[in-house]
Design an enzyme around this catalytic site. Structure first.
Site, PDB file in Angstrom:
ATOM      1  N   ASP A 117       0.822  -1.207   0.000  1.00  0.00           N
ATOM      2  CA  ASP A 117       0.000   0.000   0.000  1.00  0.00           C
ATOM      3  C   ASP A 117       0.855   1.255   0.000  1.00  0.00           C
ATOM      4  OD1 ASP A 117      -2.786   1.285   0.554  1.00  0.00           O
ATOM      5  OD2 ASP A 117      -1.467   2.164   2.065  1.00  0.00           O
ATOM      6  N   TYR A 159       2.826  10.307  -0.352  1.00  0.00           N
ATOM      7  CA  TYR A 159       3.933   9.840   0.479  1.00  0.00           C
ATOM      8  C   TYR A 159       5.270  10.247  -0.132  1.00  0.00           C
ATOM      9  CZ  TYR A 159       0.596   6.645   2.794  1.00  0.00           C
ATOM     10  OH  TYR A 159      -0.453   6.099   3.486  1.00  0.00           O
ATOM     11  N   LEU A 192       0.313  -0.913  14.670  1.00  0.00           N
ATOM     12  CA  LEU A 192       1.182  -1.134  15.829  1.00  0.00           C
ATOM     13  C   LEU A 192       1.262   0.107  16.710  1.00  0.00           C
ATOM     14  CD1 LEU A 192       4.044  -3.128  14.081  1.00  0.00           C
ATOM     15  CD2 LEU A 192       2.072  -4.002  15.334  1.00  0.00           C
TER      16      LEU A 192
END
Length: 294
Positions: free
Chosen positions: A53, A58, A218
């Site tokens: 992904d 980004y 996480l």
């Protein structure tokens, strides 16, 4: 690795590894050694990770943050081409976020921008059709129903095979599903031990047959002090099983619903290998209850 599915019989049903890979970490904080990233991609593929992904927003950009748009897409496409691994992954990207001078973030969900974003991503990724293209984030300046109409237009153009949402709430998911039908296959929202408020979105995805891609899965576990203070149950279960708390967190998310596909970031082979192993970690009902209550 165990697999989960994206899509349906109408737009194509894809089996992907139950744990994916978020690619933002490959360069967001600055360039990483290319050999290291190639080894990370190789380790992911060897572990059965097949959902990759990225997003057009980004990238670190230069010292002022300029030029970030599209950097990660170009990097990832180059790595996959160098490894000859294009046909081994389902490469997803996103549009609708934009980078500003200085490295900041903004939104642009105007129809003209989203159409251009798709065309630009096609060029950077070097593909004729994007398998999964996701609307990155709701734009306060554009009514969501207008955005969904643009997403339908883009899908109907044939430039994207499947459409996903990101950072959407239950009402927005239902609105998009009503308009897009089977073309809508996924929702990507934040979910982790430290961020659980997307639980309603997981339920809607399970109801509608959509995949829920958990970003930053996480969160809250990277810092040892935070782990000890806020999430001691994850450390306790990890110690019982002789694995990392991160692996326990991903296994806990996978156990929540068959719709969930966590997409943790990684930029080192060991990290992605550990994350991938969560797909084969079985937690007992007692352990799950303790993690839910923590």
């Amino acid at each position: 690795m165990q697999t989960r599915h994206l899509g349906n019989d109408t737009v194509g049903r894809h089996e992907v590894g139950a744990v994916g890979l978020g690619l933002m970490t490959f360069d967001q904080t600055g360039p990483q050694p290319r050999r290291q990233l190639l080894d990370t991609v190789t380790a992911a593929l060897e572990a059965g990770v097949t959902l990759f992904d990225t997003a057009d927003a980004y990238g670190p950009g230069d010292e002022k943050g300029a030029g970030a748009q599209g950097e990660n897409e170009r990097l990832v496409a180059g790595l996959l081409d160098e490894l000859g691994a294009r046909d081994r992954v389902l490469l997803a990207t996103k549009g609708g976020h934009v980078r500003t001078d200085g490295g900041g973030w903004d939104t642009d969900s105007s129809a003209s921008h989203l159409r251009k974003a798709v065309d630009d991503s096609l060029g950077r990724l070097g593909v004729e059709r994007i398998t999964l293209w996701q609307h990155h984030r709701p734009d306060p300046a554009v009514p969501y129903e207008e955005v969904v109409g643009t997403l339908k237009e883009i899908h109907d153009s044939g430039k994207v095979a499947m459409v996903g949402l990101s950072n959407a709430d239950p009402a927005q998911i239902r609105l998009a599903h009503a308009v897009l039908g089977d073309a809508l296959v996924s929702v990507q929202n934040q979910f982790s031990p430290g961020f659980r408020s997307s639980a309603p979105e997981i339920e809607v995805c399970a109801e509608l047959g959509l995949a829920f891609l958990a970003w930053s899965p996480l969160g809250g576990l990277a810092d040892a002090k935070e782990l000890a203070a806020r999430h001691p149950a994850f450390r306790s279960v990890a110690d019982e099983l002789g694995v990392s708390p991160q692996r326990v967190a991903l296994a806990w998310e996978l156990a929540r619903s068959p719709a969930v596909i966590p997409i943790p970031g990684a930029k080192h082979p060991a990290s992605v290998t550990d994350s991938a192993a969560a797909a084969d970690l079985t937690l007992t009902p007692d352990q799950l209850a303790r993690l839910d209550a923590s």
